[in-house]
Design an enzyme around this catalytic site. Structure first.
Site, PDB file in Angstrom:
ATOM      1  N   LYS A 153      16.201  21.589  -9.279  1.00  0.00           N
ATOM      2  CA  LYS A 153      15.026  20.987 -10.369  1.00  0.00           C
ATOM      3  C   LYS A 153      15.801  19.391 -10.708  1.00  0.00           C
ATOM      4  O   LYS A 153      16.365  19.819 -11.518  1.00  0.00           O
ATOM      5  CB  LYS A 153      13.377  20.726 -10.753  1.00  0.00           C
ATOM      6  CG  LYS A 153      12.732  21.283  -9.796  1.00  0.00           C
ATOM      7  CD  LYS A 153      11.165  21.336 -10.584  1.00  0.00           C
ATOM      8  CE  LYS A 153      10.909  19.626 -10.106  1.00  0.00           C
ATOM      9  NZ  LYS A 153       9.528  20.540 -10.853  1.00  0.00           N
ATOM     10  N   SER A 192      14.818  22.081 -14.949  1.00  0.00           N
ATOM     11  CA  SER A 192      13.831  22.457 -15.158  1.00  0.00           C
ATOM     12  C   SER A 192      13.938  24.346 -15.717  1.00  0.00           C
ATOM     13  O   SER A 192      15.698  24.536 -14.810  1.00  0.00           O
ATOM     14  CB  SER A 192      12.984  22.431 -13.713  1.00  0.00           C
ATOM     15  OG  SER A 192      11.997  24.022 -13.904  1.00  0.00           O
ATOM     16  N   GLU A 247       8.918   9.182 -16.686  1.00  0.00           N
ATOM     17  CA  GLU A 247       8.045   9.195 -16.444  1.00  0.00           C
ATOM     18  C   GLU A 247       7.030   9.178 -17.785  1.00  0.00           C
ATOM     19  O   GLU A 247       6.688   8.329 -18.421  1.00  0.00           O
ATOM     20  CB  GLU A 247       8.021  11.241 -16.391  1.00  0.00           C
ATOM     21  CG  GLU A 247       8.217  11.332 -15.380  1.00  0.00           C
ATOM     22  CD  GLU A 247       7.985  13.292 -15.161  1.00  0.00           C
ATOM     23  OE1 GLU A 247       6.699  13.620 -14.661  1.00  0.00           O
ATOM     24  OE2 GLU A 247       9.081  13.153 -15.707  1.00  0.00           O
ATOM     25  N   HIS A 304       0.727  -1.518   0.243  1.00  0.00           N
ATOM     26  CA  HIS A 304       0.098   0.010  -0.046  1.00  0.00           C
ATOM     27  C   HIS A 304       0.519   1.200   0.106  1.00  0.00           C
ATOM     28  O   HIS A 304       0.552   1.973   0.518  1.00  0.00           O
ATOM     29  CB  HIS A 304      -0.936  -0.250   1.256  1.00  0.00           C
ATOM     30  CG  HIS A 304      -1.964  -1.310   1.585  1.00  0.00           C
ATOM     31  ND1 HIS A 304      -2.845  -1.724   1.147  1.00  0.00           N
ATOM     32  CD2 HIS A 304      -1.152  -2.129   2.349  1.00  0.00           C
ATOM     33  CE1 HIS A 304      -2.911  -2.701   0.840  1.00  0.00           C
ATOM     34  NE2 HIS A 304      -1.972  -3.362   2.186  1.00  0.00           N
TER      35      HIS A 304
END
Ligand code: ARG
Length: 469
Positions: free
Chosen positions: A293, A287, A300, A166
Site C-alpha cells: 500500500k 502501511s 486526505e 455524477h
C-alpha cells in the site's frame, strides 16, 4: 500553587482602578488571552509606535517621553524576537504585557503611551493588521498553487481522460483542461481574499474605548503610518466590528472546500481501481501491515482541513451573533479561529501545491478509461443532428438505443459494426466511426472554454497572464 500564595503575581497591576478581592483562579484563566494573542506582538508594537509618534506630533506627548517610549518598544521587540521576553499570564493579553514591560524598561513615561487610546481600538487595529498580513501570505501560496497547476496543464494539454458527471464517465476531456478548472477556482479564492483585504483596510486606532477622545489626535496620520487606506468612520463600529475576520474565515472556508475537492480527486485517482496517477513517497505513507500500500495521507489531510476551516467560521459567527454594541469580552474569542484557519489553509495550500507537482499521470491508463463507458455517445448524437438534421431529442433516443445494443453485445461504441448502427438508424454512415475516436472527439470541442488541446494551450497562456504576472 505558588502563585496563589503570592498576591502580587495574581492581580493585574495595570487594572487596579477598582480594588477589592483578587480574581478567582478560573477567572484569571478564562480571562487571559496571552497564550494565543502573543501572535499579535509585531502588530501591537507597530500600532503603539504609530500612536506614540502621532501623540508627539500633536504635542500631546513630549518629544523626550516619545523617544523613550519608541526606544523601549524597540527593546521589547528585540526581546520577543530572541525569546527572552517575560510573558505573564496575570497581565492578560499582549497589550498589557507590552505596556507593563515598557514601564519596567523606561519607568513612568510608559504610562503616557495609553493616552487617547483603549485596548478596544488597540486590539481591533492589531487584529486587522494581522489578518491583512495573513491574506498576503495566503495570496502568495495560492499563486504558487496556480503556477503548479498551470505547468501541469501545459504538460498534459493533450492527455486524454474521462470527464465525469455524477462520477460516471460522461465525455472525454483532457487532463490539462481539468487542472485549469482548479486554476479558476483558486483565482476566485484569491479575489475573495483581495476583496476582504480592501474592506478591512481601515484604521480603528483613535476610536478609543468606543466614543473617540477629547485629545486632539490625528487619526489620518496613524492610519497612514500603518498602511491603512483611511480611519474607520464611526468609533462605535470601529471597536465592535469583526466583519473583516468573518469575511476572512468565509473566504478561507471556500478556499478549503476547493482544496478538498482537489484532494478527493487525488485520492480517487491514486486508488488502485482507478490508477490514473501515482504519488511518490514524498506525499504518501506505507502501511504498517500491508506492504503493497501507498496511502495518500497528505491528500486526505488536505481534505480534512475543511473541518477546522468550517468550524472556525461557524465559531466566530456564533460569538458575534447578538452582541450588543460596542466592545464585549466575547470578542477576545475572535483570534483562535482566525489563527487556526490561517495556519490550516496555508499548510493545506503548500501540501496541495506539492502534490500537484509530485503526481505522475498514467497517460495510457487515462486514455483507456476515456475509451470506456460510451464516452463518445454525445458525439454520435451531435453527428445525427449536424449531418442528418435530426432534432436533438430524437438523436438522443437513437444514440441511447445504439449504446444499449453495444452493451448487449459487450462492445465499445467504436467496436460496434456499421450494420448494427444502421439497423437502428439506416442513414448512419461510416463517418460516425471516425467520431468515436477519443482523440478526435476531444479535438473537436473547440468552443471557447472547451477541452480541445488547442484551447487548453491558449487557456493556459491566458491563465499565466491573468494570475501569474
Ligand atoms: N484581550 C482583549 C481582546 O482580545 C483586549 C481588549 C480588552 N478590552 C477590554 N475592554 N477589556 O479582546
Amino acid at each position: 500553587m505558588s502563585r496563589r500564595q503570592n498576591p502580587e503575581r495574581r492581580a493585574n497591576p495595570l487594572l487596579s482602578g477598582r480594588c477589592g478581592r483578587e480574581p478567582a483562579e478560573a477567572m484569571r484563566r478564562i480571562n487571559a488571552s496571552i497564550d494565543f494573542d502573543k501572535r499579535l506582538w509585531e502588530e501591537d508594537i507597530a500600532g503603539s509606535k504609530a500612536h506614540c509618534a502621532m501623540l508627539v506630533a500633536q504635542k500631546i506627548l513630549s518629544p523626550e517621553d516619545g523617544a523613550a517610549i519608541l526606544d523601549g518598544l524597540e527593546r521589547i521587540a528585540a526581546e520577543i524576537r530572541s525569546g527572552s521576553f517575560p510573558f505573564r499570564e496575570e497581565l492578560e493579553d499582549i497589550h498589557m504585557n507590552v505596556e507593563a514591560r515598557l514601564s519596567e524598561l523606561i519607568g513612568p513615561a510608559a504610562g503616557r503611551l495609553h493616552t487617547a487610546r483603549s485596548r478596544n481600538d488597540q486590539v481591533a487595529t492589531d487584529f486587522r493588521l494581522w489578518v491583512r498580513a495573513a491574506i498576503d501570505r495566503l495570496d502568495l501560496a495560492m499563486k504558487a498553487l496556480q503556477q503548479a497547476l498551470i505547468e501541469r496543464a501545459e504538460a498534459e494539454a493533450e492527455t486524454l481522460m474521462p470527464g465525469f458527471t455524477h462520477l460516471q464517465t460522461a465525455q472525454p476531456v483532457t487532463l490539462g483542461h481539468h487542472f485549469l478548472a482548479y486554476v479558476e477556482m483558486v483565482g476566485r479564492d484569491r479575489s475573495r481574499l483581495a476583496d476582504c483585504r480592501r474592506r478591512l483596510n481601515e484604521s480603528p486606532l483613535g476610536a478609543a474605548a468606543l466614543a473617540g477622545t477629547s485629545f486632539p489626535i490625528d487619526r489620518e496620520a496613524t492610519a497612514c503610518a500603518l498602511g491603512f487606506d483611511r480611519p474607520a468612520a464611526n468609533s462605535i463600529d470601529a471597536v465592535s466590528d469583526r466583519d473583516f475576520a468573518i469575511e476572512f474565515l468565509a473566504a478561507a472556508a471556500i478556499a478549503g472546500m476547493h482544496l478538498s475537492r482537489l484532494a478527493e480527486e487525488i485520492v480517487i485517482w491514486a486508488s488502485e481501481p482507478f490508477g490514473f496517477i501515482a504519488l511518490s513517497a514524498a506525499f504518501t505513507t506505507g502501511s504498517s501491515i500491508m506492504p503493497q500500500k501507498r496511502n495518500p495521507d497528505a491528500a486526505e489531510l488536505v481534505r480534512a482541513q475543511t473541518g477546522r476551516l468550517n468550524g472556525s467560521l461557524v465559531a466566530l459567527l456564533t460569538v458575534m451573533k447578538g452582541l450588543p454594541l460596542a466592545y464585549a469580552k466575547d470578542m477576545q474569542e475572535d483570534k483562535l479561529p482566525v489563527f487556526a484557519a490561517a495556519d490550516s489553509l496555508l499548510l493545506a495550500l503548500e501540501a496541495a501545491s506539492g502534490m500537484v507537482r509530485d503526481l505522475r499521470p498514467d497517460r495510457e491508463r487515462l486514455r483507456q478509461a476515456a475509451e470506456r463507458g460510451y464516452a463518445g455517445a454525445t458525439d454520435v448524437a451531435d453527428w445525427l443532428v449536424r449531418v442528418l438534421d435530426l432534432p436533438f431529442r430524437r438523436a438522443h433516443r437513437v444514440t441511447a438505443e445504439i449504446v444499449r445494443r453495444a452493451e448487449e453485445l459487450g462492445l465499445s461504441l467504436a467496436e460496434l459494426p456499421l450494420p448494427e448502427l444502421q439497423a437502428i438508424e439506416p442513414a448512419i454512415t461510416s463517418e460516425v466511426a471516425e467520431l468515436l475516436d477519443v482523440t478526435r472527439s476531444v479535438a473537436s470541442r473547440t468552443s471557447f472554454g472547451g477541452t480541445a488541446p488547442v484551447r487548453v494551450r491558449e487557456a493556459a497562456a491566458e491563465a499565466r497572464r491573468r494570475f501569474l504576472e
